[in-house]
Write a protein that holds these residues in place. Structure first.
Motif, PDB file in Angstrom:
ATOM      1  N   VAL A 122       0.839  -1.202   0.000  1.00  0.00           N
ATOM      2  CA  VAL A 122       0.000   0.000   0.000  1.00  0.00           C
ATOM      3  C   VAL A 122       0.877   1.255   0.000  1.00  0.00           C
ATOM      4  O   VAL A 122       0.648   2.194  -0.768  1.00  0.00           O
ATOM      5  CB  VAL A 122      -0.945   0.010   1.218  1.00  0.00           C
ATOM      6  N   TYR A 123       1.901   1.269   0.854  1.00  0.00           N
ATOM      7  CA  TYR A 123       2.790   2.430   0.920  1.00  0.00           C
ATOM      8  C   TYR A 123       3.584   2.596  -0.378  1.00  0.00           C
ATOM      9  O   TYR A 123       3.938   3.716  -0.757  1.00  0.00           O
ATOM     10  CB  TYR A 123       3.739   2.311   2.104  1.00  0.00           C
ATOM     11  N   SER A 124       3.858   1.492  -1.053  1.00  0.00           N
ATOM     12  CA  SER A 124       4.554   1.568  -2.337  1.00  0.00           C
ATOM     13  C   SER A 124       3.715   2.325  -3.357  1.00  0.00           C
ATOM     14  O   SER A 124       4.207   3.230  -4.041  1.00  0.00           O
ATOM     15  CB  SER A 124       4.858   0.160  -2.862  1.00  0.00           C
ATOM     16  N   VAL A 125       2.432   1.971  -3.459  1.00  0.00           N
ATOM     17  CA  VAL A 125       1.531   2.655  -4.396  1.00  0.00           C
ATOM     18  C   VAL A 125       1.311   4.100  -3.972  1.00  0.00           C
ATOM     19  O   VAL A 125       1.295   5.006  -4.811  1.00  0.00           O
ATOM     20  CB  VAL A 125       0.174   1.921  -4.489  1.00  0.00           C
ATOM     21  N   LEU A 126       1.167   4.331  -2.675  1.00  0.00           N
ATOM     22  CA  LEU A 126       0.963   5.691  -2.185  1.00  0.00           C
ATOM     23  C   LEU A 126       2.171   6.567  -2.510  1.00  0.00           C
ATOM     24  O   LEU A 126       2.016   7.702  -2.991  1.00  0.00           O
ATOM     25  CB  LEU A 126       0.722   5.670  -0.670  1.00  0.00           C
ATOM     26  N   GLY A 127       3.367   6.041  -2.265  1.00  0.00           N
ATOM     27  CA  GLY A 127       4.576   6.799  -2.574  1.00  0.00           C
ATOM     28  C   GLY A 127       4.699   7.085  -4.054  1.00  0.00           C
ATOM     29  O   GLY A 127       5.061   8.199  -4.471  1.00  0.00           O
ATOM     30  N   GLN A 128       4.405   6.087  -4.876  1.00  0.00           N
ATOM     31  CA  GLN A 128       4.451   6.262  -6.325  1.00  0.00           C
ATOM     32  C   GLN A 128       3.474   7.342  -6.778  1.00  0.00           C
ATOM     33  O   GLN A 128       3.803   8.184  -7.617  1.00  0.00           O
ATOM     34  CB  GLN A 128       4.097   4.941  -7.008  1.00  0.00           C
ATOM     35  N   SER A 129       2.285   7.329  -6.203  1.00  0.00           N
ATOM     36  CA  SER A 129       1.260   8.288  -6.584  1.00  0.00           C
ATOM     37  C   SER A 129       1.651   9.699  -6.161  1.00  0.00           C
ATOM     38  O   SER A 129       1.436  10.670  -6.905  1.00  0.00           O
ATOM     39  CB  SER A 129      -0.085   7.897  -5.965  1.00  0.00           C
ATOM     40  N   TYR A 130       2.226   9.836  -4.970  1.00  0.00           N
ATOM     41  CA  TYR A 130       2.744  11.141  -4.546  1.00  0.00           C
ATOM     42  C   TYR A 130       3.847  11.606  -5.497  1.00  0.00           C
ATOM     43  O   TYR A 130       3.904  12.774  -5.892  1.00  0.00           O
ATOM     44  CB  TYR A 130       3.315  11.054  -3.129  1.00  0.00           C
ATOM     45  N   TYR A 131       4.734  10.684  -5.847  1.00  0.00           N
ATOM     46  CA  TYR A 131       5.884  11.021  -6.693  1.00  0.00           C
ATOM     47  C   TYR A 131       5.429  11.585  -8.036  1.00  0.00           C
ATOM     48  O   TYR A 131       5.969  12.582  -8.522  1.00  0.00           O
ATOM     49  CB  TYR A 131       6.740   9.769  -6.913  1.00  0.00           C
ATOM     50  N   PHE A 132       4.410  10.948  -8.630  1.00  0.00           N
ATOM     51  CA  PHE A 132       3.950  11.391  -9.943  1.00  0.00           C
ATOM     52  C   PHE A 132       3.015  12.596  -9.879  1.00  0.00           C
ATOM     53  O   PHE A 132       2.560  13.079 -10.919  1.00  0.00           O
ATOM     54  CB  PHE A 132       3.297  10.236 -10.699  1.00  0.00           C
ATOM     55  N   THR A 133       2.746  13.081  -8.669  1.00  0.00           N
ATOM     56  CA  THR A 133       2.044  14.363  -8.529  1.00  0.00           C
ATOM     57  C   THR A 133       3.030  15.423  -8.046  1.00  0.00           C
ATOM     58  O   THR A 133       2.633  16.471  -7.547  1.00  0.00           O
ATOM     59  CB  THR A 133       0.858  14.265  -7.545  1.00  0.00           C
ATOM     60  N   ASN A 134       4.326  15.101  -8.214  1.00  0.00           N
ATOM     61  CA  ASN A 134       5.410  16.029  -7.875  1.00  0.00           C
ATOM     62  C   ASN A 134       5.438  16.401  -6.391  1.00  0.00           C
ATOM     63  O   ASN A 134       5.829  17.513  -6.028  1.00  0.00           O
ATOM     64  CB  ASN A 134       5.322  17.311  -8.726  1.00  0.00           C
ATOM     65  N   ASN A 135       5.023  15.466  -5.560  1.00  0.00           N
ATOM     66  CA  ASN A 135       5.069  15.667  -4.115  1.00  0.00           C
ATOM     67  C   ASN A 135       6.155  14.760  -3.545  1.00  0.00           C
ATOM     68  O   ASN A 135       5.885  13.650  -3.082  1.00  0.00           O
ATOM     69  CB  ASN A 135       3.708  15.352  -3.487  1.00  0.00           C
ATOM     70  N   SER A 136       7.400  15.243  -3.594  1.00  0.00           N
ATOM     71  CA  SER A 136       8.528  14.428  -3.144  1.00  0.00           C
ATOM     72  C   SER A 136       8.453  14.117  -1.659  1.00  0.00           C
ATOM     73  O   SER A 136       8.793  13.014  -1.232  1.00  0.00           O
ATOM     74  CB  SER A 136       9.850  15.139  -3.460  1.00  0.00           C
ATOM     75  N   ASN A 137       8.016  15.101  -0.869  1.00  0.00           N
ATOM     76  CA  ASN A 137       7.923  14.875   0.571  1.00  0.00           C
ATOM     77  C   ASN A 137       6.922  13.771   0.895  1.00  0.00           C
ATOM     78  O   ASN A 137       7.158  12.932   1.766  1.00  0.00           O
ATOM     79  CB  ASN A 137       7.528  16.165   1.287  1.00  0.00           C
TER      80      ASN A 137
END
Length: 236
Positions: A122-137
């Motif tokens: 779940v955290y993998s998908v969440l991190g990926q989704s944040y990453y592709f919305t330009n939310n590095s933090n």
């Protein structure tokens, strides 16, 4: 035979469609998807069970655009209540360019409601989704939580890459080394990230950079890039 006996079971439809897809029989897989769609259309609009079935089958068949449409319809009616329904939604959104923010919303909502029990996946998908919305933090926070729950090192490698992009070379090196410690599959990339962290643009440790590049040169996936960088560094 089981599917023919009960075409209302989403699990059977999903398993059979997946089997047809993996065996190369895409025509029969498509036929099941069409059957599922017909059932949903002809069912009483006040009965959401057929629509839920449609959502699960489309998501498992990786027909993410269709799954997202069904999810949106059910969500608007407040009919997304189970983990597998949330999962079908966030997985689908995470695979559609421009809708990753919806994946973030669905996951965070599901966690807040206690419907989604967050694990490394779940955290993998969440991190990926944040990453592709330009939310590095956001990506760093999600992947860090996932990395703490994972034994594979894959999320540590993703963290290393993000930290390099953020010019945080100390943390990038640390995460790459942790990935190697856990036995990450892509060891070559881990060594390349360590080399980049140790370069003159990072921690400026030429000896450590060259040592990392020599390690990266041992793996097929990173051999060419490592040798290229060694040549540029004047190493024969």
């Amino acid at each position: 035979k089981a599917y023919d006996a009960d075409k209302t079971d989403p699990v059977l439809a999903t398993i059979l469609m997946d089997a047809y897809t993996k065996s190369g029989n895409t025509a029969k897989a498509k036929k099941i998807a069409e059957d599922v769609e017909k059932i949903a259309v002809t069912t009483d609009p006040n009965d959401n069970s057929a629509k839920v079935k449609q959502l699960l089958v489309f998501a498992n068949a990786k027909q993410y655009e269709k799954a997202a449409e069904v999810f949106d319809e059910l969500y608007a009616k407040g009919q997304i209540t189970q983990f597998n329904e949330y999962e079908a939604g966030y997985v689908s959104f995470s695979h559609i360019n421009g809708r990753e923010d919806q994946a973030v919303k669905v996951i965070n909502e599901g966690i807040a409601k206690g419907i989604i029990k967050p694990d490394a996946d779940v955290y993998s998908v969440l991190g990926q989704s944040y990453y592709f919305t330009n939310n590095s933090n956001g990506a760093i926070e999600a992947w860090s939580k996932g990395a703490n729950l994972s034994k594979t090192g894959e999320l540590n490698l993703l963290l290393s890459r993000v930290y390099v992009e953020e010019s945080n070379y100390t943390k990038s090196k640390s995460e790459a080394m942790e990935a190697l410690k856990k036995g990450v599959e892509d060891k070559g990339t881990a060594y390349l990230l360590i080399a980049e962290s140790e370069s003159e643009f990072g921690l400026d440790n030429r000896t450590a950079m060259i040592a990392a590049l020599n390690e990266a040169a041992k793996y097929p996936e990173s051999k060419d890039e490592a040798n290229k960088q060694l040549k540029q560094a004047g190493v024969k």
